[in-house]
Design a protein around this motif. Structure first.
Motif, mmCIF file in Angstrom:
data_model
loop_
_atom_site.group_PDB
_atom_site.id
_atom_site.type_symbol
_atom_site.label_atom_id
_atom_site.label_comp_id
_atom_site.label_asym_id
_atom_site.label_seq_id
_atom_site.Cartn_x
_atom_site.Cartn_y
_atom_site.Cartn_z
ATOM 1 N N MET A 13 0.681 -1.216 -0.079
ATOM 2 C CA MET A 13 0.198 -0.073 0.090
ATOM 3 C C MET A 13 0.826 1.424 0.077
ATOM 4 S SD MET A 13 -2.904 -0.981 -0.059
ATOM 5 C CE MET A 13 -4.180 -2.543 0.509
ATOM 6 N N ARG A 14 0.210 2.379 -0.518
ATOM 7 C CA ARG A 14 0.922 3.636 -0.452
ATOM 8 C C ARG A 14 0.412 4.336 0.654
ATOM 9 N NH1 ARG A 14 1.058 7.028 -5.022
ATOM 10 N NH2 ARG A 14 3.136 7.416 -4.663
ATOM 11 N N ILE A 15 1.520 4.744 1.323
ATOM 12 C CA ILE A 15 1.171 5.490 2.693
ATOM 13 C C ILE A 15 1.917 6.893 2.392
ATOM 14 C CG2 ILE A 15 1.520 5.842 5.174
ATOM 15 C CD1 ILE A 15 1.497 2.722 5.071
ATOM 16 N N ALA A 16 1.068 8.126 2.759
ATOM 17 C CA ALA A 16 1.480 9.520 2.881
ATOM 18 C C ALA A 16 1.959 9.846 4.165
ATOM 19 C CB ALA A 16 0.758 10.466 2.047
ATOM 20 N N LEU A 17 3.242 10.347 4.475
ATOM 21 C CA LEU A 17 3.512 10.925 5.863
ATOM 22 C C LEU A 17 3.781 12.352 5.573
ATOM 23 C CD1 LEU A 17 4.823 10.569 8.860
ATOM 24 C CD2 LEU A 17 6.718 10.007 7.684
ATOM 25 N N ILE A 18 3.035 13.328 6.254
ATOM 26 C CA ILE A 18 3.731 14.619 6.361
ATOM 27 C C ILE A 18 4.121 14.721 8.017
ATOM 28 C CG2 ILE A 18 2.587 16.940 6.748
ATOM 29 C CD1 ILE A 18 0.133 15.898 5.108
ATOM 30 N N GLU A 19 5.427 14.985 7.960
ATOM 31 C CA GLU A 19 6.133 15.183 9.236
ATOM 32 C C GLU A 19 7.440 16.096 9.199
ATOM 33 O OE1 GLU A 19 7.242 15.300 12.421
ATOM 34 O OE2 GLU A 19 6.431 13.444 12.792
ATOM 35 N N PRO A 20 7.376 17.076 9.919
ATOM 36 C CA PRO A 20 8.529 18.293 9.650
ATOM 37 C C PRO A 20 9.831 17.964 10.302
ATOM 38 C CG PRO A 20 6.364 19.377 10.262
ATOM 39 C CD PRO A 20 6.076 17.624 10.134
ATOM 40 N N ASP A 21 9.585 16.857 11.197
ATOM 41 C CA ASP A 21 10.508 16.339 12.100
ATOM 42 C C ASP A 21 11.405 15.462 11.178
ATOM 43 O OD1 ASP A 21 12.514 15.020 13.703
ATOM 44 O OD2 ASP A 21 11.104 15.422 15.447
ATOM 45 N N LEU A 22 12.533 15.626 10.565
ATOM 46 C CA LEU A 22 13.090 14.795 9.533
ATOM 47 C C LEU A 22 13.760 13.387 10.259
ATOM 48 C CD1 LEU A 22 15.324 17.044 7.250
ATOM 49 C CD2 LEU A 22 12.810 16.257 6.983
ATOM 50 N N ARG A 23 14.118 13.724 11.792
ATOM 51 C CA ARG A 23 14.655 12.482 12.402
ATOM 52 C C ARG A 23 13.397 11.345 12.722
ATOM 53 N NH1 ARG A 23 18.324 13.324 17.712
ATOM 54 N NH2 ARG A 23 19.431 14.071 16.003
ATOM 55 N N HIS A 24 12.378 12.006 13.029
ATOM 56 C CA HIS A 24 11.022 10.928 13.502
ATOM 57 C C HIS A 24 10.488 10.518 12.018
ATOM 58 C CE1 HIS A 24 6.994 9.957 14.787
ATOM 59 N NE2 HIS A 24 7.850 9.575 15.785
ATOM 60 N N ALA A 25 10.464 11.299 10.904
ATOM 61 C CA ALA A 25 10.078 11.007 9.542
ATOM 62 C C ALA A 25 11.093 9.632 9.275
ATOM 63 C CB ALA A 25 10.197 12.052 8.632
ATOM 64 N N LYS A 26 12.270 9.798 9.343
ATOM 65 C CA LYS A 26 12.990 8.641 9.020
ATOM 66 C C LYS A 26 12.564 7.144 9.659
ATOM 67 C CE LYS A 26 18.021 7.504 8.028
ATOM 68 N NZ LYS A 26 19.344 7.922 8.147
ATOM 69 N N HIS B 114 4.931 -1.639 3.453
ATOM 70 C CA HIS B 114 4.411 -0.606 2.201
ATOM 71 C C HIS B 114 5.232 0.421 1.941
ATOM 72 C CE1 HIS B 114 0.689 -2.415 4.346
ATOM 73 N NE2 HIS B 114 1.249 -2.063 5.577
ATOM 74 N N ALA B 115 5.018 1.262 0.875
ATOM 75 C CA ALA B 115 5.632 2.338 0.415
ATOM 76 C C ALA B 115 5.206 3.421 0.952
ATOM 77 C CB ALA B 115 5.368 2.650 -1.002
ATOM 78 N N CYS B 116 6.338 4.338 1.436
ATOM 79 C CA CYS B 116 6.167 5.665 2.236
ATOM 80 C C CYS B 116 6.489 7.060 1.333
ATOM 81 C CB CYS B 116 6.758 5.449 3.599
ATOM 82 S SG CYS B 116 6.591 7.039 4.474
ATOM 83 N N GLN B 117 5.639 7.849 1.224
ATOM 84 C CA GLN B 117 6.116 9.333 0.580
ATOM 85 C C GLN B 117 6.139 10.104 1.555
ATOM 86 O OE1 GLN B 117 7.021 9.653 -3.058
ATOM 87 N NE2 GLN B 117 7.779 11.734 -1.938
ATOM 88 N N HIS B 118 7.320 10.834 1.964
ATOM 89 C CA HIS B 118 7.374 11.773 2.703
ATOM 90 C C HIS B 118 7.197 13.059 2.573
ATOM 91 C CE1 HIS B 118 10.203 13.966 5.708
ATOM 92 N NE2 HIS B 118 9.197 14.072 6.185
ATOM 93 N N PHE B 119 6.504 14.199 3.255
ATOM 94 C CA PHE B 119 6.426 15.454 2.898
ATOM 95 C C PHE B 119 6.613 16.131 3.848
ATOM 96 C CE2 PHE B 119 3.413 12.863 0.155
ATOM 97 C CZ PHE B 119 3.536 13.316 -1.042
ATOM 98 N N THR B 120 7.257 17.192 4.056
ATOM 99 C CA THR B 120 7.553 18.258 5.161
ATOM 100 C C THR B 120 6.576 18.831 5.620
ATOM 101 O OG1 THR B 120 8.831 19.653 3.746
ATOM 102 C CG2 THR B 120 9.978 17.771 4.717
ATOM 103 N N ILE B 121 5.856 19.612 4.565
ATOM 104 C CA ILE B 121 4.660 20.384 4.951
ATOM 105 C C ILE B 121 3.239 19.826 4.098
ATOM 106 C CG2 ILE B 121 5.731 22.619 5.301
ATOM 107 C CD1 ILE B 121 5.442 23.303 2.493
ATOM 108 N N SER B 122 2.231 20.136 4.537
ATOM 109 C CA SER B 122 0.682 19.862 4.010
ATOM 110 C C SER B 122 0.477 20.109 2.454
ATOM 111 C CB SER B 122 -0.250 20.206 4.807
ATOM 112 O OG SER B 122 -0.537 21.470 4.745
ATOM 113 N N SER B 123 1.294 21.239 2.238
ATOM 114 C CA SER B 123 1.045 21.799 0.870
ATOM 115 C C SER B 123 1.582 20.775 -0.142
ATOM 116 C CB SER B 123 1.312 23.129 0.781
ATOM 117 O OG SER B 123 2.651 23.231 1.107
#
Length: 236
Positions: free
Chosen positions: A1-14, A25-34
């Protein structure tokens, strides 16, 4: 499944990205919601995991915006030391679940799987198309459309191609390929994986002149990269 992650904290996003990947699952990281909202207009995601504050707006504001683009999108909200009032506000805004940061691996994956199972029960039998970087994946026909043409793939070729595009510009290990394409077929010969990669490359025209490059990673797996097709203009 494709999961989007919005997380400004890069360490926690990792950390979250590693857990999602380990869960298959596949994870696509974004730092802001826009950034996420722009991408969601062109690509499908099965689940959104978002920080309570996304860097440019609150999760309570992100949820309705996300669902206006992807109706019924399941959402998990991450919070630092959440108070009851924060959890209640997120749930009232439409969140399906809330998790405290930093996340605990087994608990997060169990909650992700539970949400995806519930979403699958609500999903119509005629599954929607996944559109990723100009390629439209039709799981009902195992067909891929791109540049005004449609190509039929075998089920395994289709899953292989979708896995590569879901992890665009990220290395995909052979173990992960076997897990997702051959359903834990650890005894699949290496040459079989290579043959399928070659067929996918040929059928979907994943070549530099068309803006893509599918390369084997020695001793690891494969990586699909998007490349610029613009001609280089020399100065002088």
């Amino acid at each position: 499944m494709r999961i989007a992650l919005i997380e400004p904290d890069l360490r926690h996003a990792k950390l979250v990205g590693r857990l999602i990947f380990a869960g298959g699952h596949a994870c696509q990281h974004f730092t802001i919601s826009s950034e996420f909202l722009t991408r969601a207009a062109d690509e499908f995601f099965d689940l959104l995991i978002t920080e309570g504050w996304t860097g440019d707006r609150s999760a309570e504001d992100v949820i309705p915006l996300a669902r206006s683009i992807l109706p019924g999108l399941p959402v998990i909200v991450l919070m630092n030391e959440p108070r009851e009032s924060q959890i209640v506000a997120a749930l009232h805004a439409g969140a399906d679940d809330c998790l405290a940061k930093p996340v605990r691996g087994p608990e997060m994956l169990a909650r992700v799987d539970a949400l995806l199972r519930r979403a699958a029960l609500r999903r119509p039998t005629t599954r929607r198309r996944d559109v990723i970087s100009g390629y439209s994946f039709d799981a009902t026909q195992f067909a891929v459309s791109f540049r005004d043409q449609t190509v039929s793939l075998t089920p395994k070729e289709f899953r292989f191609a979708l896995l590569l595009f879901a992890n665009l510009s990220r290395p995909v290990s052979r173990a992960h390929i076997l897990e997702n394409v051959w359903s834990r077929g650890r005894d699949v010969p290496s040459r079989t994986v290579d043959t399928h990669a070659s067929r996918v490359r040929s059928k979907l025209q994943l070549r530099p002149e068309y803006g893509y490059c599918l390369m084997p990673l020695y001793g690891y797996g494969y990586q699909l990269d998007a490349m610029s097709t613009q001609p280089v203009v020399e100065s002088g």
